[in-house]
Enzyme design. Structure first.
Site, PDB file in Angstrom:
ATOM      1  N   ARG A   1      -2.786  -0.508 -10.748  1.00 48.82           N
ATOM      2  CA  ARG A   1      -4.175  -0.065 -10.646  1.00 48.82           C
ATOM      3  C   ARG A   1      -5.125  -1.172 -11.103  1.00 48.82           C
ATOM      4  O   ARG A   1      -4.691  -2.146 -11.731  1.00 48.82           O
ATOM      5  CB  ARG A   1      -4.382   1.199 -11.487  1.00 48.82           C
ATOM      6  CG  ARG A   1      -3.644   2.411 -10.940  1.00 48.82           C
ATOM      7  CD  ARG A   1      -3.899   3.647 -11.787  1.00 48.82           C
ATOM      8  NE  ARG A   1      -3.231   4.827 -11.231  1.00 48.82           N
ATOM      9  CZ  ARG A   1      -3.307   6.048 -11.761  1.00 48.82           C
ATOM     10  NH1 ARG A   1      -4.018   6.253 -12.867  1.00 48.82           N
ATOM     11  NH2 ARG A   1      -2.670   7.047 -11.192  1.00 48.82           N
TER      12      ARG A   1
ATOM     13  N   ASP B   1      -0.353  15.302 -13.019  1.00 51.62           N
ATOM     14  CA  ASP B   1      -1.098  14.630 -11.957  1.00 51.62           C
ATOM     15  C   ASP B   1      -2.494  15.232 -11.803  1.00 51.62           C
ATOM     16  O   ASP B   1      -2.710  16.409 -12.072  1.00 51.62           O
ATOM     17  CB  ASP B   1      -0.322  14.746 -10.641  1.00 51.62           C
ATOM     18  CG  ASP B   1      -0.733  13.694  -9.630  1.00 51.62           C
ATOM     19  OD1 ASP B   1      -1.436  12.740 -10.018  1.00 51.62           O
ATOM     20  OD2 ASP B   1      -0.371  13.821  -8.449  1.00 51.62           O
ATOM     21  N   GLY B   2      -3.423  14.402 -11.338  1.00 49.03           N
ATOM     22  CA  GLY B   2      -4.758  14.878 -10.998  1.00 49.03           C
ATOM     23  C   GLY B   2      -5.819  14.642 -12.045  1.00 49.03           C
ATOM     24  O   GLY B   2      -6.954  15.110 -11.894  1.00 49.03           O
ATOM     25  N   ASN B   3      -5.491  13.906 -13.109  1.00 43.49           N
ATOM     26  CA  ASN B   3      -6.489  13.672 -14.157  1.00 43.49           C
ATOM     27  C   ASN B   3      -7.696  12.896 -13.629  1.00 43.49           C
ATOM     28  O   ASN B   3      -8.847  13.227 -13.945  1.00 43.49           O
ATOM     29  CB  ASN B   3      -5.861  12.907 -15.320  1.00 43.49           C
ATOM     30  CG  ASN B   3      -4.838  13.729 -16.081  1.00 43.49           C
ATOM     31  OD1 ASN B   3      -4.971  14.933 -16.208  1.00 43.49           O
ATOM     32  ND2 ASN B   3      -3.796  13.069 -16.577  1.00 43.49           N
TER      33      ASN B   3
ATOM     34  N   ASN C   1       1.857   2.465 -12.141  1.00 38.86           N
ATOM     35  CA  ASN C   1       0.451   2.552 -12.534  1.00 38.86           C
ATOM     36  C   ASN C   1      -0.118   1.210 -12.986  1.00 38.86           C
ATOM     37  O   ASN C   1      -1.349   1.039 -13.045  1.00 38.86           O
ATOM     38  CB  ASN C   1       0.264   3.568 -13.663  1.00 38.86           C
ATOM     39  CG  ASN C   1       0.457   5.007 -13.217  1.00 38.86           C
ATOM     40  OD1 ASN C   1       0.837   5.870 -13.999  1.00 38.86           O
ATOM     41  ND2 ASN C   1       0.202   5.270 -11.936  1.00 38.86           N
TER      42      ASN C   1
ATOM     43  N   THR D   1       5.528   2.869 -14.227  1.00 33.67           N
ATOM     44  CA  THR D   1       5.549   1.430 -14.008  1.00 33.67           C
ATOM     45  C   THR D   1       4.686   1.050 -12.806  1.00 33.67           C
ATOM     46  O   THR D   1       4.132  -0.049 -12.755  1.00 33.67           O
ATOM     47  CB  THR D   1       6.996   0.947 -13.787  1.00 33.67           C
ATOM     48  OG1 THR D   1       7.646   1.785 -12.810  1.00 33.67           O
ATOM     49  CG2 THR D   1       7.794   1.003 -15.082  1.00 33.67           C
TER      50      THR D   1
END
Length: 322
Positions: A153, A102-104, A150, A148
């Site tokens: 977005r 997480d956090g990219n 994502n 799934t």
């Protein structure tokens, strides 16, 4: 000489690599963990001695500091034959590590001004992480690359990520093949993936199918609840066909039909970027997993962070309800 004065563990490696490989790997892990503690120990020892301290005083202070850091300075048993099992129990390495990377996006926006650069940096960190886990002797690593959820977005961001996956798959293939790592892509909704990406994923799986080292699972278009529901649907079809007795269905029957059916459940879950939730990742498999959270973003994770997780795992008492 300095190691002898400090009383650090001196390990004799036997000439029979197959019989003692696991034991020697444990010794290398202990050495890495000790080195991570040594940085703080040296600083503490230097402060304790002060400018007027002598050499022997420094050695005494350093030994005390290493003891305080949790590292024994007593000589240990040589890494040969009969002592192997004891060493394995002494320093267990997680068989299976799961990671929510997480956090990219936040990292990319902060460091480069755009989210995609953060995802690219996350791919580079994944390759590093795989290599670190191979060095430690981890058996399986499962990473959450794209959920799934994502797909909800913005379309331009999703398309950019699919294009990035197409570029990253060959790089990952070269890296894992060099490390003797086999790769599997796990999905609970494959139909949403671009056809060319599915071809690239299958090609990488075939390319690394002969690798006999660590296993890397990359979860793409994956959701834990979907994984379980698909397993239940498969069981329902088998019951309808008379292949399975409904009274014989238990949690093991479900586990055998999950995407992770051929690997053990994770011993450790790592999630980065300060979040404290599972986000629909391996919902069935994480029942007794040890959870570790980092406030830093995934591209910022270091080898020392992984070593701290392994050390924390070794300190936990896993009772599994007993």
């Amino acid at each position: 000489l300095l190691l002898a004065l400090l009383g650090l563990p001196m390990v004799a490696m036997a000439a029979k690599p197959r019989g003692n490989a696991v034991c020697c790997r444990r010794r290398r892990l202990q050495a890495k963990l000790w080195i991570s503690c040594l940085k703080e120990a040296v600083w503490s020892a230097t402060k304790a001695v002060g400018a007027a301290g002598g050499g022997w005083t420094l050695l005494t202070a350093l030994r005390a500091a290493t003891e305080a850091a949790g590292t024994s300075t007593r000589p240990t048993t040589q890494c040969i034959g009969a002592a192997q099992d004891a060493h394995e129990d002494e320093a267990p390495v997680p068989r299976h590590i799961a990671v929510i990377m997480d956090g990219n996006r936040r990292y990319g926006r902060r460091e480069y001004g755009d989210a995609l650069s953060g995802h690219r940096a996350g791919g580079e960190r994944l390759r590093d992480f795989v290599e670190w886990c191979v060095e430690l002797g981890v058996g399986t690593v499962t990473v959450f690359a794209f959920s799934t959820e994502n797909w909800k977005r913005p379309q331009d961001e999703v398309q950019a990520m699919m294009d990035l996956f197409m570029a990253e798959v060959p790089r990952l293939g070269e890296h894992t093949a060099r490390l003797n790592v086999s790769v599997r892509f796990l999905t609970s909704d494959e139909g949403l993936l671009p056809p060319e990406l599915k071809v690239a994923m299958r090609s990488l799986e075939e390319h690394t199918s002969g690798c006999t080292g660590m296993r890397l699972n990359v979860c793409v278009s994956y959701g834990g609840r979907g994984d379980v529901s698909h397993a239940c649907q498969q069981l329902a079809r088998e019951v309808a066909a008379g292949e399975v007795d409904p009274s014989a269905i238990d949690e093991r029957a479900i586990a055998k039909r999950l995407t992770t059916c051929d690997v053990p459940d994770p011993d450790v879950l790592i999630r980065t970027s300060g979040e404290r939730r599972l986000s629909n990742f391996l919902m069935f498999q994480l029942a007794y997993t040890e959870l570790f959270f980092f406030d830093k973003h995934w591209p910022e994770v270091t080898r020392e962070d992984l070593l701290s997780v392994v050390k924390g795992f070794q300190a936990r008492n896993r009772r599994f309800g007993r």
